[in-house]
Write an enzyme that holds these catalytic residues in place. Structure first.
Site, PDB file in Angstrom:
ATOM      1  N   LYS A  40      15.337  69.211 -29.884  1.00 21.91           N
ATOM      2  CA  LYS A  40      16.753  69.260 -29.510  1.00 21.91           C
ATOM      3  C   LYS A  40      17.596  68.550 -30.568  1.00 21.91           C
ATOM      4  O   LYS A  40      17.053  67.808 -31.408  1.00 21.91           O
ATOM      5  CB  LYS A  40      16.944  68.595 -28.137  1.00 21.91           C
ATOM      6  CG  LYS A  40      16.584  67.111 -28.102  1.00 21.91           C
ATOM      7  CD  LYS A  40      16.556  66.579 -26.665  1.00 21.91           C
ATOM      8  CE  LYS A  40      16.152  65.119 -26.652  1.00 21.91           C
ATOM      9  NZ  LYS A  40      15.915  64.624 -25.279  1.00 21.91           N
ATOM     10  N   TYR A 261      40.196  50.309 -47.695  1.00 21.00           N
ATOM     11  CA  TYR A 261      41.265  50.270 -46.694  1.00 21.00           C
ATOM     12  C   TYR A 261      41.404  48.878 -46.101  1.00 21.00           C
ATOM     13  O   TYR A 261      40.417  48.215 -45.801  1.00 21.00           O
ATOM     14  CB  TYR A 261      40.964  51.252 -45.545  1.00 21.00           C
ATOM     15  CG  TYR A 261      41.237  52.692 -45.891  1.00 21.00           C
ATOM     16  CD1 TYR A 261      42.545  53.141 -46.104  1.00 21.00           C
ATOM     17  CD2 TYR A 261      40.205  53.609 -45.998  1.00 21.00           C
ATOM     18  CE1 TYR A 261      42.808  54.470 -46.413  1.00 21.00           C
ATOM     19  CE2 TYR A 261      40.446  54.935 -46.298  1.00 21.00           C
ATOM     20  CZ  TYR A 261      41.752  55.366 -46.510  1.00 21.00           C
ATOM     21  OH  TYR A 261      42.003  56.672 -46.818  1.00 21.00           O
TER      22      TYR A 261
HETATM   23  C1  LIG Z   1      14.707  63.932 -25.301  1.00 25.58           C
HETATM   24  C2  LIG Z   1      13.681  64.042 -24.282  1.00 25.58           C
HETATM   25  C3  LIG Z   1      12.340  63.799 -24.581  1.00 25.58           C
HETATM   26  C4  LIG Z   1      11.887  63.239 -25.912  1.00 25.58           C
HETATM   27  O1  LIG Z   1      12.120  61.858 -25.935  1.00 25.58           O
HETATM   28  P1  LIG Z   1      11.560  60.920 -27.107  1.00 25.58           P
HETATM   29  O2  LIG Z   1      11.853  59.559 -26.640  1.00 25.58           O
HETATM   30  O3  LIG Z   1      12.329  61.283 -28.334  1.00 25.58           O
HETATM   31  O4  LIG Z   1      10.119  61.244 -27.236  1.00 25.58           O
HETATM   32  C5  LIG Z   1      11.390  64.030 -23.609  1.00 25.58           C
HETATM   33  N1  LIG Z   1      11.751  64.478 -22.372  1.00 25.58           N
HETATM   34  C6  LIG Z   1      13.042  64.695 -22.040  1.00 25.58           C
HETATM   35  C7  LIG Z   1      13.359  65.157 -20.665  1.00 25.58           C
HETATM   36  C8  LIG Z   1      14.047  64.480 -22.970  1.00 25.58           C
HETATM   37  O5  LIG Z   1      15.329  64.683 -22.624  1.00 25.58           O
END
Ligand SMILES: *Cc1c(COP(=O)(O)O)cnc(C)c1O
Length: 365
Positions: A40, A261
């Site tokens: 993601k 700045y």
């Molecule tokens: C983002 C997510 C993961 C992965 O989490 P990490 O801490 O990066 O391993 C796993 N399960 C769900 C439901 C998530 O939203």
């Protein structure tokens, strides 16, 4: 946004490091555990399509947060199973079906909103809220009702899962409570879907006692410690992403000259000040003022405000234009990690990587 490829600022991604991290983690998991790779948010800033293509043969399923991220993978030709972890709009179900994308169902109310839409063949994972408090069924009666209704309508309920809120903490009491809730919830169902998954990276690393039959690996795959600096990794992982740039301007200034700045920094003596083409529009936030980057293997302070597209650093001596600057990564013996950056900013390494904007080109080795 166009990626600024005619500028020396780059995120260099070592895809083979991601592969080695997956191998390393898999070596420590029980046999026949499925690996779901969480890609993601553009694979946590590493580039979803490039990462997914590289690791496809090592893993069993991709996880993304929404339908668009899933479609991006399908449009790139990836054929592996994909699970959307977030809640989908009921109206988008035909798209999920057309592209064979598995969805997460987390409430009866959502199922009611589906109405009479056809869901035959739709792949579903049920989400249980065992204490994260975000999405998911909290009562096994409702989970069973959803399971029955989905099956009756021809959906394929292939998985059931939960998510831990504190798997990356030394205090395991709340983790144990959630695990207990999950097991109790599963035991109250008449029949449990085949894939049972509860482990994010932290759970996969530090709680191997509760790997059911699949893990969802995110940040650890990219080589970062999910706990920041709180817990030690049980085995080494390699950060896959480096952030580098170059000196594009350099000068020797006399004492009491203002920089940036607000004139918030003033030279304390004769100082050598260089300009680096990266700023908050790249995700290198204004909080980075006062932090260090590496030049010629030496830590050099970021002085003056970080502006949108440029920042200034103080150097011990003159260097030619084009000299490399390492913001995240190693230079000679020195290393700056995304976790160091996060600690300085008062946030987590995940956020540092996800904030790197599209303007920064991703270069693959
Ligand atoms: C983002 C997510 C993961 C992965 O989490 P990490 O801490 O990066 O391993 C796993 N399960 C769900 C439901 C998530 O939203």
């Amino acid at each position: 946004m166009v990626s600024s490829i005619h500028r020396p600022t780059q995120a260099v991604v070592d895809l083979s490091a991601i592969s080695r991290n997956i191998e390393q983690i898999q070596k420590h998991l029980p046999e026949n555990t499925q690996t779901f790779a969480v890609v993601k948010a553009d694979a946590y800033g590493h580039g979803a399509v490039a990462v997914a293509n590289h690791i496809a043969l090592q893993i069993d399923c991709f996880c993304v947060s929404n339908l668009d991220e899933a479609l991006e993978l399908r449009q790139a030709g990836l054929r592996k199973p994909i699970l959307v972890l977030g809640i989908m709009l009921p109206g988008e179900i035909p798209l999920a079906l057309a592209h064979d994308i598995a969805i997460t169902v987390a409430s009866l109310e959502w199922l009611e909103r589906l109405g009479a839409q056809a869901i035959t063949g739709l792949r579903v994972h049920l989400k249980l809220d065992t204490g994260m408090g975000r999405i998911g069924f909290r009562s096994s009666h409702e989970t069973q009702e959803a399971l029955d209704s989905l099956r009756k309508r021809g959906a394929q309920v292939e998985g059931i899962f939960t998510h831990f809120a504190t798997a990356d903490e030394a205090d395991t009491s709340y983790f144990a409570e959630q695990l207990q809730n999950f097991k109790a919830h599963l035991s109250e169902l008449r029949d449990v879907p085949e894939l049972i998954h509860a482990s994010n990276s932290a759970t996969s690393l530090w709680h191997q006692e509760c790997i059911f039959n699949a893990v969802r690996l995110g940040v650890a795959m990219y080589g970062l410690n999910p706990s920041g600096n709180d817990l030690n990794l049980p085995y080494p992982l390699e950060p896959a992403l480096s952030l580098t740039s170059q000196i594009v301007h350099i000068k020797c200034l006399p004492v009491q000259q203002k920089i940036g700045y607000g004139g918030s920094y003033e030279t304390q003596s004769e100082e050598i000040i260089a300009t680096v083409p990266i700023g908050y529009a790249d995700g290198w936030t204004r909080q980075m003022q006062g932090f260090q980057v590496l030049v010629d293997g030496e830590p050099c302070e970021i002085v003056g405000r970080v502006s949108m597209d440029q920042m200034t650093i103080k150097l011990p001596k003159l260097y030619p234009l084009g000299t490399p600057v390492t913001l995240i990564g190693t230079d000679k013996e020195q290393r700056v990690s995304a976790t160091d950056v996060a600690a300085y900013r008062g946030t987590i390494n995940y956020e540092v990587l996800c904030l790197l904007s599209e303007r920064v080109p991703r270069i693959y080795h």
